[in-house]
Design a protein around this motif. Sequence first.
Motif, short mmCIF file in Angstrom:
data_model
loop_
_atom_site.label_atom_id
_atom_site.label_comp_id
_atom_site.label_asym_id
_atom_site.label_seq_id
_atom_site.Cartn_x
_atom_site.Cartn_y
_atom_site.Cartn_z
N ILE B 40 46.14 85.51 56.68
CA ILE B 40 45.43 85.32 55.41
C ILE B 40 46.22 84.48 54.41
O ILE B 40 45.66 83.82 53.55
N THR B 42 47.56 81.74 54.75
CA THR B 42 47.34 80.29 54.83
C THR B 42 46.32 79.83 53.78
O THR B 42 46.34 78.67 53.38
N ILE B 43 45.46 80.74 53.31
CA ILE B 43 44.51 80.41 52.25
C ILE B 43 45.25 79.93 51.00
O ILE B 43 44.74 79.15 50.21
N GLY B 46 48.78 75.17 49.17
CA GLY B 46 48.13 74.11 48.40
C GLY B 46 47.51 74.60 47.11
O GLY B 46 46.93 73.82 46.36
N ARG B 47 47.61 75.92 46.84
CA ARG B 47 47.01 76.42 45.61
C ARG B 47 48.03 76.50 44.48
O ARG B 47 49.23 76.43 44.68
N ASP B 48 47.49 76.70 43.28
CA ASP B 48 48.30 76.86 42.08
C ASP B 48 48.99 78.24 42.13
O ASP B 48 48.31 79.25 42.23
N ARG B 50 50.08 80.00 39.91
CA ARG B 50 49.69 80.89 38.80
C ARG B 50 48.42 81.68 39.11
O ARG B 50 48.14 82.68 38.47
N LEU B 54 45.37 86.35 42.09
CA LEU B 54 43.95 86.70 42.18
C LEU B 54 43.51 86.82 43.64
O LEU B 54 42.73 87.69 43.99
N PHE B 55 44.06 85.93 44.47
CA PHE B 55 43.73 85.95 45.89
C PHE B 55 44.44 87.10 46.61
O PHE B 55 43.84 87.82 47.40
N ARG B 58 43.08 90.46 46.78
CA ARG B 58 41.99 90.72 47.72
C ARG B 58 42.49 90.86 49.16
O ARG B 58 41.68 90.98 50.07
N PHE B 462 57.17 74.32 36.01
CA PHE B 462 57.41 74.13 37.43
C PHE B 462 58.24 72.87 37.70
O PHE B 462 57.87 71.79 37.25
N GLY B 489 54.73 72.39 41.57
CA GLY B 489 53.63 73.18 41.01
C GLY B 489 52.58 73.63 41.99
O GLY B 489 51.52 74.13 41.59
N ILE B 490 52.86 73.47 43.30
CA ILE B 490 51.89 73.85 44.33
C ILE B 490 52.58 74.75 45.35
O ILE B 490 53.75 74.53 45.68
#
Lengths: 190, 565
Positions: B40, B42-43, B46-48, B50, B54-55, B58, B462, B489-490
């Motif tokens: 999971i 791996t989702i 590439g995301r922020d 900050r 939230l992810f 879950r 960052f 920042g990623i």
Amino acid sequence: MSTATATRARIAVIGLGNVLFGDDGFGPFVLALLHSRWEFSTDVTLVDVGTPGLDLVTYLQGREAVILVDAVGATGRPGELRRYRNEELTRMPAKPRISPHDPAVQETLLIAQFAGDGPRHVLLIGTIPLSLEQGAGLSAPIHDAASTAAAMVVDELATLGAAPALRPEPVDVDPWWMRAPATPSSHAAR
Amino acid sequence: MARITIDPITRIEGHLRIDAVVDGGQVQKAWASGTMWRGIETILRGRDPREAWLFTQRFCGVCTTVHALASVRAVEDALGLEVPLNAQYIRNLIMLAHGLHDHIVHFYHLSALDWVDVTTIPKADPAKAATTAQSLSDWPGNSRQEMARVQKKVVGLVESGQLGIFANGYWGHPAMKLAPEVNLLALAHYLQALEFQRKANQVVGILGGKTPHIQNLAVGGVMNAINLDSLATLNMDRLYMLKDLLDEVVPFVQQVYFPDACAIAGFYPEWFDIGAGVKNYLAVPDLPTDTRSTIFDIPGGTIFDGNLGSVKSISGARDAYFRQSVVEDHTHAWYKGSGALHPWKGETNPDYTDFKDDGKYTWVKAPRFEGKPMQVGPLSNVLVAYAQQHELTRKWTDLALERVSAVAGHRITVDKLQSTMGRYLARAIRAAVLSDLAVRHWQLLVKNVTSGDAHTFNPPSFPKDAVEGVGFHEAPRGALSHWVVVKDGILSNYQAVVPTTWNASPRDERDVPGPYEAALLKNPVANPDKPLELLRTVHSFDPCMACAIHTLDMEGRTTATVKVL
């Protein structure tokens, strides 16, 4: 709205499922859709509970009615909608549990019933999923079923005397889990 | 000889499967398998950073807040970002309340019925049940009327022929040994516990804005606005609302849960000799009380080979002893290749082979600390703290052992906690410690806020170059750590090493089994068709596979099978 400060709404609309696993996010998405199109009275609370396992019991107790929205494992075409009432949900054969996720709708309804403050009126609206692969977002047939499921929730609320009001201008359905990842350029301003 | 497979849910759901070969009334070999892909993380690539929390919140619907917290801590660690005191206290209170909620639910609603035979309750004498309960505690909810009321509910169920919520127990099993009166008082508290776990959860809701998914976290602090004069913020009214809730939850833990756990443990003393398994323990320090997260109210550390004298402290997230020692081995897990990698270098390339007893048989990787399997959870927390002379842990552990020994009629020592029953008892000890600390952290928050400090957030910035961080949390199920690599920042890598991964770990490249597998060895099994004893040991760890999904099964498939070999 925090659970402690609010007077307990007599009706709860509960979205179940994991938004990170494809069509399992059906319930939370239907809730986002409901929020975008309708305004609800203080009789009604909408809760995206995720995959709470036994903790679901907290959201059932002390309610007059609950409407659950979930993905269901049943034989049929992906996107088909099914409706189940309390009696069907609670008479399924019980199974051994290992983790706290295992007790789910059936067991939590039964606990609330045994405790004496379970909801009298229960409706579960479920869709048959196409894909439960990891990743946020619904497959096309399940996405299409969401509007119908939302309308079914609204109809049920009307029979419970708590019909929501259509928003004059719908707001965007933009759940955070369906947004694209950031790109380095979108961070340039930082 | 028989092979028992407990696999409650169908192929597509993310659950735990247990296999055991039983011969001569004992388990000879066991396997723990996670049946859903755990990639999971791996989702998040590439995301922020900050919004990662939230992810991660879950990942698991039961342990929502713990993954949110570990995530922001990991990013803060990577950035070297300090966290304002108010934010530390608010986060600590959320964790404490969540922990109390979770332990109460585990004891009464998830595992009590492994020990409590509900079907004997109609035979109980309510007056005697009340007397027994009153001898254990001066809790006001132990009247004869209360016991009679609960008994009547059970009689109603039994007479209806529909056991409802109790339909799936192993009733009448020879390993069930409690007197009908003790079963009755336990069930009365099962019902009362529903109310108190909810109150603990309300503390999380008030501070977090919502439950089950809190809204108030941020990398750098919390988003709670503090203004003692404003109705819309965290003000005195809200702070006292928290106090009122704690004033109800704390006595329930100390006067109901703790004495019940001691009494039930004392009635089943043989379970202090079963299920020790892996006797290496890992706990991380938690409840920071300074902005740099270097001073903690609960100590962390390791213990090896069951020797409390071997305890070695983990001083914080920057401690190289922790940062350098963790690897994940995937020799027996459904990922390409074999061997072990540090979480910052972790890979998640699936290679499903079906269940192979001697090959790959699980989606769960095998975390190792200095090459060894480790047990995590309340027992690790209690032993590591006890061995380091942690005052509150000593107080509650010594009291628990005194009570258990009195019921059992012989001395149960701290070393006996290394067992199936020890894990149940340690959870109650930890809950009592947390309940004292919840009061303390409420006081710390109020004192700091009334001194005029309303600061809750330090904005992150960052760097261009890659930075690595680890965020940990001593969660209800044990040591949780999130490992991040952030570049420009990623997020470029993200790995979560969750408590159940440590405990449900498969064998490693040297074929050393994980804690569940080891704890099940030599477990008695009176009747392979009713493997109650196996469930007792598995439940003692409070398993929770992160990233489970929730599809409701409307066709009721069979889930526990026994095959004669």
